[in-house]
Design a protein around this motif. Structure first.
Motif, PDB file in Angstrom:
ATOM      1  N   ILE A   1      29.757  -9.651  26.875  1.00 17.97           N
ATOM      2  CA  ILE A   1      29.028 -10.896  26.634  1.00 17.97           C
ATOM      3  C   ILE A   1      30.039 -12.003  26.354  1.00 17.97           C
ATOM      4  O   ILE A   1      31.065 -11.768  25.733  1.00 17.97           O
ATOM      5  CB  ILE A   1      28.014 -10.753  25.473  1.00 17.97           C
ATOM      6  CG1 ILE A   1      27.082 -11.956  25.405  1.00 17.97           C
ATOM      7  CG2 ILE A   1      28.720 -10.505  24.153  1.00 17.97           C
ATOM      8  CD1 ILE A   1      25.877 -11.753  24.507  1.00 17.97           C
TER       9      ILE A   1
ATOM     10  N   GLU B   1      26.824 -17.000  26.813  1.00 19.30           N
ATOM     11  CA  GLU B   1      25.622 -16.198  27.046  1.00 19.30           C
ATOM     12  C   GLU B   1      24.803 -15.935  25.776  1.00 19.30           C
ATOM     13  O   GLU B   1      23.739 -15.343  25.850  1.00 19.30           O
ATOM     14  CB  GLU B   1      26.013 -14.843  27.652  1.00 19.30           C
ATOM     15  CG  GLU B   1      26.641 -14.962  29.025  1.00 19.30           C
ATOM     16  CD  GLU B   1      27.172 -13.638  29.541  1.00 19.30           C
ATOM     17  OE1 GLU B   1      26.906 -13.334  30.717  1.00 19.30           O
ATOM     18  OE2 GLU B   1      27.840 -12.916  28.775  1.00 19.30           O
ATOM     19  N   ILE B   2      25.267 -16.406  24.625  1.00 16.23           N
ATOM     20  CA  ILE B   2      24.577 -16.136  23.364  1.00 16.23           C
ATOM     21  C   ILE B   2      23.312 -16.977  23.268  1.00 16.23           C
ATOM     22  O   ILE B   2      23.364 -18.199  23.249  1.00 16.23           O
ATOM     23  CB  ILE B   2      25.502 -16.407  22.164  1.00 16.23           C
ATOM     24  CG1 ILE B   2      26.675 -15.451  22.202  1.00 16.23           C
ATOM     25  CG2 ILE B   2      24.737 -16.278  20.853  1.00 16.23           C
ATOM     26  CD1 ILE B   2      27.735 -15.731  21.173  1.00 16.23           C
TER      27      ILE B   2
ATOM     28  N   ASP C   1      22.492 -11.160  20.536  1.00 18.37           N
ATOM     29  CA  ASP C   1      23.617 -11.564  21.378  1.00 18.37           C
ATOM     30  C   ASP C   1      24.813 -11.971  20.521  1.00 18.37           C
ATOM     31  O   ASP C   1      25.956 -11.630  20.830  1.00 18.37           O
ATOM     32  CB  ASP C   1      23.244 -12.740  22.283  1.00 18.37           C
ATOM     33  CG  ASP C   1      22.209 -12.399  23.331  1.00 18.37           C
ATOM     34  OD1 ASP C   1      22.035 -11.203  23.633  1.00 18.37           O
ATOM     35  OD2 ASP C   1      21.583 -13.341  23.853  1.00 18.37           O
TER      36      ASP C   1
ATOM     37  N   LYS D   1      26.422  -8.879  19.084  1.00 23.26           N
ATOM     38  CA  LYS D   1      27.187  -8.215  20.147  1.00 23.26           C
ATOM     39  C   LYS D   1      28.526  -8.923  20.363  1.00 23.26           C
ATOM     40  O   LYS D   1      29.570  -8.284  20.464  1.00 23.26           O
ATOM     41  CB  LYS D   1      26.417  -8.230  21.468  1.00 23.26           C
ATOM     42  CG  LYS D   1      25.387  -7.180  21.635  1.00 23.26           C
ATOM     43  CD  LYS D   1      24.847  -7.308  23.059  1.00 23.26           C
ATOM     44  CE  LYS D   1      23.635  -6.488  23.292  1.00 23.26           C
ATOM     45  NZ  LYS D   1      23.123  -6.673  24.657  1.00 23.26           N
ATOM     46  N   TRP D   2      28.487 -10.250  20.464  1.00 23.81           N
ATOM     47  CA  TRP D   2      29.694 -11.034  20.684  1.00 23.81           C
ATOM     48  C   TRP D   2      30.683 -10.808  19.547  1.00 23.81           C
ATOM     49  O   TRP D   2      31.884 -10.612  19.768  1.00 23.81           O
ATOM     50  CB  TRP D   2      29.346 -12.516  20.813  1.00 23.81           C
ATOM     51  CG  TRP D   2      30.535 -13.376  21.070  1.00 23.81           C
ATOM     52  CD1 TRP D   2      31.086 -13.668  22.280  1.00 23.81           C
ATOM     53  CD2 TRP D   2      31.343 -14.033  20.100  1.00 23.81           C
ATOM     54  NE1 TRP D   2      32.184 -14.481  22.112  1.00 23.81           N
ATOM     55  CE2 TRP D   2      32.367 -14.714  20.781  1.00 23.81           C
ATOM     56  CE3 TRP D   2      31.293 -14.113  18.714  1.00 23.81           C
ATOM     57  CZ2 TRP D   2      33.328 -15.467  20.124  1.00 23.81           C
ATOM     58  CZ3 TRP D   2      32.260 -14.854  18.053  1.00 23.81           C
ATOM     59  CH2 TRP D   2      33.257 -15.518  18.766  1.00 23.81           C
TER      60      TRP D   2
END
Length: 92
Positions: free
Chosen positions: A6, A10-11, A16, A19-20
Protein backbone atom coordinates in the motif's frame (compact mmCIF):
# COMPACT_ATOMS: atom_id res chain seq x y z
CA UNK A 1 1.32 -15.24 4.24
CA UNK A 2 0.55 -12.01 2.44
CA UNK A 3 2.79 -8.99 1.95
CA UNK A 4 1.41 -5.54 2.69
CA UNK A 5 1.42 -3.49 -0.51
CA UNK A 6 0.00 0.00 0.00
CA UNK A 7 1.20 3.51 -0.75
CA UNK A 8 0.49 6.73 1.12
CA UNK A 9 -1.78 7.84 -1.73
CA UNK A 10 -3.96 4.72 -1.39
CA UNK A 11 -4.94 5.34 2.26
CA UNK A 12 -8.69 5.82 2.48
CA UNK A 13 -9.62 4.02 5.73
CA UNK A 14 -8.16 3.46 9.19
CA UNK A 15 -7.34 -0.10 8.17
CA UNK A 16 -5.37 1.22 5.20
CA UNK A 17 -3.50 3.58 7.55
CA UNK A 18 -2.62 0.72 9.92
CA UNK A 19 -1.44 -1.40 6.97
CA UNK A 20 0.74 1.48 5.76
CA UNK A 21 2.20 1.98 9.25
CA UNK A 22 2.99 -1.74 9.65
CA UNK A 23 4.59 -1.85 6.19
CA UNK A 24 6.81 1.15 6.92
CA UNK A 25 7.61 0.71 10.62
CA UNK A 26 6.98 -3.02 11.26
CA UNK A 27 5.06 -2.48 14.51
CA UNK A 28 2.31 -0.43 16.15
CA UNK A 29 0.66 0.07 19.55
CA UNK A 30 -2.87 1.23 20.30
CA UNK A 31 -1.54 4.58 21.51
CA UNK A 32 0.21 5.18 18.17
CA UNK A 33 -2.93 4.12 16.28
CA UNK A 34 -5.10 6.56 18.24
CA UNK A 35 -2.68 9.51 18.10
CA UNK A 36 -1.62 9.19 14.47
CA UNK A 37 -4.67 7.72 12.73
CA UNK A 38 -7.66 8.10 15.06
CA UNK A 39 -8.05 4.31 15.11
CA UNK A 40 -9.51 3.41 18.52
CA UNK A 41 -10.17 -0.28 17.77
CA UNK A 42 -6.70 -1.47 16.79
CA UNK A 43 -7.22 -5.00 18.11
CA UNK A 44 -10.20 -5.40 15.77
CA UNK A 45 -8.23 -4.12 12.78
CA UNK A 46 -5.34 -6.47 13.59
CA UNK A 47 -7.74 -9.41 13.96
CA UNK A 48 -9.18 -8.69 10.50
CA UNK A 49 -5.72 -8.34 8.94
CA UNK A 50 -4.71 -11.69 10.44
CA UNK A 51 -7.87 -13.24 8.95
CA UNK A 52 -6.79 -11.85 5.55
CA UNK A 53 -3.48 -13.72 5.88
CA UNK A 54 -1.03 -11.11 7.16
CA UNK A 55 1.68 -12.40 9.53
CA UNK A 56 1.10 -10.22 12.61
CA UNK A 57 2.04 -11.20 16.16
CA UNK A 58 1.60 -9.40 19.46
CA UNK A 59 3.88 -8.93 22.42
CA UNK A 60 3.11 -7.39 25.79
CA UNK A 61 4.71 -4.14 26.91
CA UNK A 62 4.60 -3.13 30.57
CA UNK A 63 4.90 0.47 31.64
CA UNK A 64 4.08 2.67 34.61
CA UNK A 65 1.12 5.04 34.40
CA UNK A 66 1.21 8.62 35.64
CA UNK A 67 -0.42 7.31 38.86
CA UNK A 68 2.43 4.88 39.52
CA UNK A 69 0.54 1.74 38.53
CA UNK A 70 1.93 -0.86 36.15
CA UNK A 71 -0.14 -1.67 33.11
CA UNK A 72 0.25 -3.82 30.01
CA UNK A 73 -0.44 -2.93 26.39
CA UNK A 74 0.04 -4.90 23.20
CA UNK A 75 2.58 -4.10 20.54
CA UNK A 76 1.70 -5.64 17.19
CA UNK A 77 4.60 -6.80 15.01
CA UNK A 78 4.35 -7.39 11.26
CA UNK A 79 6.65 -9.99 9.71
CA UNK A 80 7.12 -9.88 5.95
CA UNK A 81 6.94 -13.32 4.36
CA UNK A 82 10.24 -14.83 3.22
CA UNK A 83 10.25 -15.25 -0.56
CA UNK A 84 10.36 -18.86 -1.75
CA UNK A 85 13.74 -18.47 -3.46
CA UNK A 86 15.28 -17.29 -0.16
CA UNK A 87 13.81 -20.33 1.60
CA UNK A 88 15.48 -22.58 -0.97
CA UNK A 89 18.80 -20.86 -0.37
CA UNK A 90 18.48 -21.40 3.38
CA UNK A 91 17.18 -25.00 3.33
CA UNK A 92 18.78 -26.20 0.12
Amino acid sequence: MKTIKITKEEIKTQTDAIKWHLKNYGHITSLEAIKQYGATRLASIIFNLKQEGFNIHSTDLKFTTRFGRTTTISKYLYFKPTPVFEQKLIWG
